[in-house]
Design an enzyme around this catalytic site. Structure first.
Site, mmCIF file in Angstrom:
data_model
loop_
_atom_site.group_PDB
_atom_site.id
_atom_site.type_symbol
_atom_site.label_atom_id
_atom_site.label_comp_id
_atom_site.label_asym_id
_atom_site.label_seq_id
_atom_site.Cartn_x
_atom_site.Cartn_y
_atom_site.Cartn_z
ATOM 1 N N GLU A 185 -1.689 -9.072 9.185
ATOM 2 C CA GLU A 185 -0.895 -10.218 8.776
ATOM 3 C C GLU A 185 -0.147 -10.783 9.962
ATOM 4 O O GLU A 185 -0.171 -10.211 11.062
ATOM 5 C CB GLU A 185 0.046 -9.869 7.624
ATOM 6 N N ARG A 208 8.157 -6.121 -6.874
ATOM 7 C CA ARG A 208 7.978 -5.661 -5.503
ATOM 8 C C ARG A 208 9.223 -4.909 -5.022
ATOM 9 O O ARG A 208 9.123 -3.932 -4.276
ATOM 10 C CB ARG A 208 7.654 -6.850 -4.593
ATOM 11 N N LYS A 232 8.692 -4.562 1.171
ATOM 12 C CA LYS A 232 9.468 -5.520 1.955
ATOM 13 C C LYS A 232 10.728 -4.845 2.494
ATOM 14 O O LYS A 232 11.867 -5.212 2.173
ATOM 15 C CB LYS A 232 9.783 -6.780 1.132
#
Lengths: 356, 356
Positions: free
Chosen positions: B235, B98, B199
Site C-alpha cells: 500500500e 475496524r 489502524k
C-alpha cells in the site's frame, strides 16, 4: 541550560532524606515522584532551556502526532545511591546519543547531548529523596521525546516536547533462578527498514498481546526471531540477549532491527575484560538451543539469567546461579553502579550534591 | 449512550449555518472546530457514556502507554453536506468494526459499535456548522482510542480514552492529473505478525522520513512492498492500491500487513457493479509495471489516480483523466456520498437534524 536560569525547586520537605516509600516492596511499577522536567521546541527551531515542574498530567493537543501517529521516542536509565550517599547515573551520554539517532529516524528535533544529560541530572536532583537506599532499588529515569502540537496529516510534528520523569523501582522480573523464554516463530518485533534499531514507542505496544499470551502459558518473556529469515534470534520484548558457549559470548549485531542497548554494550566490554571473546554476529536458534548459558541485558532487567528456552516442543535448560557468567557480569556491573568497586571506565556521572 | 443523558451544547452561535472558514482554501490540515467527544474506561470495565466537550488540549499522564509505548488506534471517516442540506456520514459501522479488531490486537478496551457510531454522530452534530458546503469539502472525523492512565512497564493500559474530533478538509494531495509514486525497495511498512492490518498509530510515524525523502525527490507518495518477499505491492503511506488491466481490477489481499480500507471495500463493490472482475490477491511489482491503470483509495484520498510509478530506474506512465476507471469509480462513490445519486447500498447514515 545553566542551572542558574532554571532554579531547582525548594520544597518544604527538602530536609527529609527519604520519601515515604516501602522500599522493600518496590517492583517495576510507577511510584510518582515530586518533579519532572519539561522543554518544548517548535519545528525548525532548537530546544532552549526547559524547566523542572511538579510531576503531573501534561496538556496535549488531541491532534498531536504522538496521539495519532506514534511519533515518540523514550529512554530508560537509572540513578543509584551509594553507601556513602552519593547519587550517580549510569552513562547518560549513551542514552542521549540513542535519542539523537531515534529523532533522526522519526524526523523529530532532539535535545542536544548536553541538554539531555542536564535534564536527567536536574530530574534526579529534584527527586533525590526518591532514590532508594543502597541495595533497595534504583531511581528509574524515563526521558520522552514526543510529537506535540497539532498536525492532521502524517508529517513531522509542528512542536516537540522533551520530558523527563522518574520513579523508584525494584526488580523488573519476579523470578528466582532465571527467565523461562518462549521463542516466537510466528510474530516478529521489527523488520528491515523499520524502527527496531531505535527506541521508538512504536516497537512496544505491538508486543503486549504476545507477551500476555506467553505469560498466561507460564513463560516470563518472548524471544523474537528476525523477520527476514525467521532463523536468527533478535531480542526479548524489552531487553537484548546473549548466549555463552565455552569462552565465547555471542549477541546479535545492531544492524537495524534490534536495540543498541547501553547495558548490552557495557556487558560486552566487561566480558572482554575478564577474558571472554565477544562476538556480535547472527545467532541462529540452533546455536541458542546448544548454548551453555543464555542471559538478557537491559536497563530495567540489568543482567538476568535465562533458565529455559522453549522452541516449538523443545525445551532447553541452561546454567544459572553462582556458576553462571551472567551472575558474575551482573555483579561486576552493579558493583560499579553502586560504587562498591571503583569506576575505572568513567561510566558513572555524579549528581552534584551542592546544587540541592 | 442516550442523547438525553449527554445533552448537546447550545452555543450562542448556534443559529449561524456556517463557521467562518474560507472553504475554497481547505487542504488536508487541521481547522479546529468547536467540540469533541470524550469517554474513558478503566481496565477490565466497559465504556459507559461519554460526553461532548469544548475542543481543546487533553490532560494525560506522562507515564501513559500512548506516550511511552504507542498504544493507540485511530480511525478516519467523513461527514458530507448534500445539496438539500442533509448531513450524512459514510459507513461508520465499518470504522467501528475496524477499531474493535485493532483494540483486540493492541489489548485495549474498545467502545461498542453503537457507542462508536453514536459518538461520531454527536461529534458531527455538535460541529455541524463546520461541515463544508456541498462541493467545497467534507468534515473529516478522527476517532482515537488511546492508552491513558499510568503504567511504567509494557502492559495493557490501566485506562483507555476514546476521543473523537473533527476538522473540515479539502483534498489530500495537491495533484492535478495523478500521483507520482516511488516504489520503495528498501523499507517496508509492515511485517507478518505486526500491526499492519489494523489502524495502529505505530504504522505511521516510521513512514514520515521515507515520505519526506520521496517528496523531496518530486514524488507524491511511496508504494511499499511486502517484507516477506519484497516482490509484491502492499500500500501507499496512507491508502490502498489497485491496478487495472483489461476487465480485471486487482488489489492486494488483507492478510495482515495491509489496512482493510473502507473505501477499498466500497470501490471493489462498485467496480463489480459495473462489470469488472475484482481480484484480491498478491500483485507483483512486475504486474504493476504492466498495468494499464493504477489508483489509490482511502478516506482521505477518496479515489486518486496514479500517473506514474518509478521502480529503480524504470518509470511507467498510466492512464488517467476522463477515460480512466478511477475517474468513473470516484464519481460513483462521491455521487452516493454527496446524495447526487440514491444510496441503494445503505452506506450513508444521516445525522438527525432534530437533535441539533
Amino acid at each position: 541550560m545553566a542551572p542558574a536560569s532554571s532554579p531547582l525547586p525548594i520544597s518544604s520537605e527538602s530536609d527529609e532524606k527519604y520519601a515515604n516509600v516501602k522500599w522493600e516492596e518496590l517492583g517495576f511499577a510507577l511510584t510518582p515522584t515530586d518533579y519532572m522536567y519539561v522543554a518544548k521546541c517548535k519545528e525548525g527551531e532548537s530546544f532552549s532551556q526547559g524547566k523542572i515542574v511538579p510531576y503531573g498530567d501534561i496538556s496535549i493537543s488531541p491532534c498531536s502526532p504522538i496521539l495519532n501517529y506514534g511519533q515518540g521516542l523514550f529512554e530508560g536509565l537509572k540513578a543509584y545511591r551509594t553507601e556513602d550517599d552519593r547519587i550517580r547515573i549510569f552513562r547518560p551520554d549513551q542514552n542521549a546519543l540513542r535519542m539523537l539517532t531515534g529523532a533522526e529516524r522519526l524526523c523529530m528535533t532532539p535535545p542536544s547531548l548536553d541538554q539531555f544529560v542536564e535534564a536527567v541530572k536536574q530530574t534526579v536532583l529534584a527527586n533525590k529523596k526518591w532514590v532508594p537506599p543502597p541495595g533497595k532499588g534504583t531511581l528509574y529515569i524515563r526521558p520522552l521525546l514526543i510529537g506535540s502540537g497539532a498536525s492532521l496529516g502524517v508529517a513531522p510534528a509542528p512542536e516537540t516536547t522533551f520530558l523527563v520523569y522518574a520513579s523508584p523501582v525494584g526488580g523488573y522480573h519476579k523470578v528466582s533462578s532465571g527467565l523461562n523464554l518462549k521463542v516466537d516463530h510466528k510474530h516478529h518485533r521489527a523488520h528491515s527498514g523499520g524502527t527496531g534499531g531505535v527506541k521508538s514507542c512504536t516497537n512496544y505496544s505491538p508486543v503486549v498481546k504476545l507477551l500476555l499470551e506467553a505469560k498466561s502459558s507460564g513463560f516470563s518473556d518472548i524471544l523474537f526471531l528476525d523477520a527476514a529469515t525467521g532463523r536468527n534470534i533478535e531480542e526479548l520484548s524489552a531487553c537484548n540477549i546473549f548466549i555463552v558457549k565455552g569462552n565465547i559470548v555471542s549477541t546479535p549485531p545492531t544492524s537495524g532491527t534490534i536495540l543498541p542497548g547501553v547495558t548490552r554494550k557495557s556487558i560486552s566490554e566487561l566480558a572482554r575484560d575478564i577474558g571472554y571473546q565477544v562476538q556480535e554476529r547472527d545467532v541462529s536458534v540452533d546455536e541458542l538451543l546448544e548454548a551453555e548459558e543464555v542471559f538478557g541485558t537491559g536497563t530495567a532487567v540489568v543482567v538476568t539469567a535465562v533458565e529455559t528456552v522453549t522452541f516449538h516442543d523443545k525445551k532447553v535448560k541452561y546454567r544459572t546461579g553462582e556458576a553462571a557468567l551472567s551472575t558474575k557480569l551482573r555483579s561486576m556491573l552493579t558493583n560499579i553502579q553502586m560504587g562498591i568497586v571503583e569506576d575505572k571506565k568513567g561510566w558513572m556521572v555524579e549528581i552534584d550534591r551542592c546544587q540541592g
